[in-house]
Design a protein around this motif. Structure first.
Motif, PDB file in Angstrom:
ATOM      1  N   CYS A 190       0.865  -1.187   0.000  1.00  0.00           N
ATOM      2  CA  CYS A 190       0.000   0.000   0.000  1.00  0.00           C
ATOM      3  C   CYS A 190       0.895   1.228   0.000  1.00  0.00           C
ATOM      4  CB  CYS A 190      -0.911  -0.003   1.229  1.00  0.00           C
ATOM      5  SG  CYS A 190      -2.014   1.436   1.339  1.00  0.00           S
ATOM      6  N   LEU A 203      -7.500  -1.536   5.693  1.00  0.00           N
ATOM      7  CA  LEU A 203      -6.523  -2.547   5.288  1.00  0.00           C
ATOM      8  C   LEU A 203      -5.969  -3.282   6.511  1.00  0.00           C
ATOM      9  CD1 LEU A 203      -4.793  -3.972   3.181  1.00  0.00           C
ATOM     10  CD2 LEU A 203      -3.218  -2.010   3.234  1.00  0.00           C
ATOM     11  N   ILE A 219       2.088  -7.384   4.837  1.00  0.00           N
ATOM     12  CA  ILE A 219       1.561  -6.128   4.308  1.00  0.00           C
ATOM     13  C   ILE A 219       2.569  -5.034   4.599  1.00  0.00           C
ATOM     14  CG2 ILE A 219      -0.266  -4.396   4.501  1.00  0.00           C
ATOM     15  CD1 ILE A 219      -2.203  -6.682   5.062  1.00  0.00           C
ATOM     16  N   CYS A 266      -2.681  -2.746  -2.944  1.00  0.00           N
ATOM     17  CA  CYS A 266      -4.006  -2.499  -2.374  1.00  0.00           C
ATOM     18  C   CYS A 266      -4.089  -1.092  -1.804  1.00  0.00           C
ATOM     19  CB  CYS A 266      -4.307  -3.517  -1.273  1.00  0.00           C
ATOM     20  SG  CYS A 266      -5.938  -3.294  -0.503  1.00  0.00           S
ATOM     21  N   PRO A 268      -7.496   1.030  -0.390  1.00  0.00           N
ATOM     22  CA  PRO A 268      -8.958   1.027  -0.245  1.00  0.00           C
ATOM     23  C   PRO A 268      -9.590   2.411  -0.126  1.00  0.00           C
ATOM     24  CG  PRO A 268      -7.938   0.497   1.856  1.00  0.00           C
ATOM     25  CD  PRO A 268      -6.815   0.704   0.870  1.00  0.00           C
ATOM     26  N   LEU A 314     -12.828  -6.272   1.463  1.00  0.00           N
ATOM     27  CA  LEU A 314     -11.438  -6.021   1.086  1.00  0.00           C
ATOM     28  C   LEU A 314     -10.598  -7.282   1.303  1.00  0.00           C
ATOM     29  CD1 LEU A 314      -9.563  -3.713   0.102  1.00  0.00           C
ATOM     30  CD2 LEU A 314      -8.991  -3.324   2.506  1.00  0.00           C
ATOM     31  N   ILE A 318      -8.425  -9.526  -1.555  1.00  0.00           N
ATOM     32  CA  ILE A 318      -7.023  -9.927  -1.428  1.00  0.00           C
ATOM     33  C   ILE A 318      -6.895 -11.450  -1.481  1.00  0.00           C
ATOM     34  CG2 ILE A 318      -5.038  -9.957   0.150  1.00  0.00           C
ATOM     35  CD1 ILE A 318      -6.030  -7.177   1.161  1.00  0.00           C
TER      36      ILE A 318
END
Length: 357
Positions: A190, A203, A219, A266, A268, A314, A318
């Motif tokens: 992100c 997220l 992440i 990603c 959002p 979300l 993923i």
């Protein structure tokens, strides 16, 4: 035969108080700098007119900078483009005045709180004044075009010229900054400024849902901003220290390495006028998971779009790409073809064409 505005050498003035760095100026700076680079590469002259002073408050700095434009003696340009609110106090000039609105502040203010909300609301008033006084408004998406009509009551022409990317530059960066990660890791990247509308907290919630579903889930979040302290509190509460890494601000080379390391991208966000990070992810060949909100569907036409404001949706988006490598590869292939539309030379030519309206 008289040259067209696309083929003739043009002298353009870009008025902006956006901080002249990626870290402080975020996507707005990147978009302006890349547009200037694309125009210069085509042989045009672009002068960036920006504050020569720094104050403790960006709001005060922008206001005083705009008021100071009245004291500039010459405007030797074929056209003047003021970005976002910058140019609202420009005195009468003999060249076309363009308001280039990259993100509609009156739309963004809905997602802010406290002092930040009050400051953006004031800036939105200036941005509206700028748009109404301009000879032409240029904006970056159909979504923004409609918001400008709704919030700023602009009845004159509004041209849509999308954001752009230096594809050759990014290809070189990707090649020069390889990344190695364990084969059993699945990395979600992100990249954004930490504003409430970016929904980075969503997220984090999705990470909490996925920790027991995706082995090796990692992440990595690049950026910083006003929400940093709150987001770290959520991170600690959800006990995500072994899954989520706060990368912080990076150089372009380091960012290219992060893209290379990632399996998917990603973001959002529920309020995007466009989203330059989406173009970077496309160029890197990383399939995108994003919210079906604002201008995102215009930009992310081949990614996985999920219900906004839903951590469960979300997480499912993923998980869908993790479980289906063939779908991921097909999305990446389509996105790499799609991003060619936004190559800076092509979009710079569209910008000049819009000036000829």
């Amino acid at each position: 035969m008289e040259k067209t505005i696309e083929s003739a050498t043009r002298r353009l003035g870009f008025i902006t108080a956006i901080p002249q760095s990626v870290h402080r100026g975020s996507g707005c700076y990147v978009g302006i700098a890349t547009l200037a680079a694309g125009l210069r590469a085509a042989g045009h002259h672009v002068e960036i007119i920006h504050p020569s002073f720094r104050l403790g408050s960006l709001l005060a700095e922008r206001y005083l900078f705009n008021r100071s434009l009245a004291f500039r003696k010459t405007w030797d340009f074929d056209a003047l483009a003021g970005f976002d609110l910058d140019g609202f106090a420009l005195p009468p000039v003999r060249v076309p005045r363009i308001a280039n609105i990259k993100g509609v502040l009156a739309d963004a203010v809905r997602f802010e709180r406290g002092i930040t909300r009050a400051a953006i609301a004031l800036e939105a008033r200036w941005e509206g004044e700028h748009a109404r006084r301009a000879d032409l408004v240029i904006t970056i998406s159909e979504y923004c075009k409609e918001r400008i009509r709704d919030f700023y009551r602009v009845r004159g022409p509004i041209a849509v010229v999308p954001e752009l990317i230096d594809l050759d530059g990014w290809k070189k960066l990707f090649a020069a900054n390889p990344a190695i990660k364990p084969a059993d890791e699945f990395t979600v990247l992100c990249v954004c400024r930490f504003y409430p509308r970016k929904r980075v907290g969503l997220l984090l919630e999705a990470a909490g849902i996925l920790r027991d579903q995706i082995p090796g889930l990692r992440i990595r979040i690049v950026g910083g901003g006003p929400e940093a302290a709150r987001l770290r509190t959520v991170w600690r509460q959800l006990r995500l220290d072994s899954i989520v890494t706060w990368v912080g601000e990076t150089s372009r080379g380091e960012l290219a390495q992060e893209y290379n390391r990632a399996d998917i991208f990603c973001l959002p966000s529920v309020q995007e006028g466009f989203g330059i990070a989406f173009l970077e992810a496309m160029a890197a060949g990383k399939p995108i998971v994003a919210a079906r909100a604002a201008a995102v569907p215009e930009v992310v036409r081949h990614g996985v779009l999920t219900e906004p404001e839903s951590a469960e949706a979300l997480a499912e988006g993923i998980r869908q790409l993790w479980s289906d490598p063939l779908q991921s590869c097909e999305i990446a292939r389509r996105q790499k073809a799609e991003v060619e539309r936004y190559e800076m030379g092509r979009v710079a030519a569209r910008f000049l064409h819009a000036l000829a309206l």
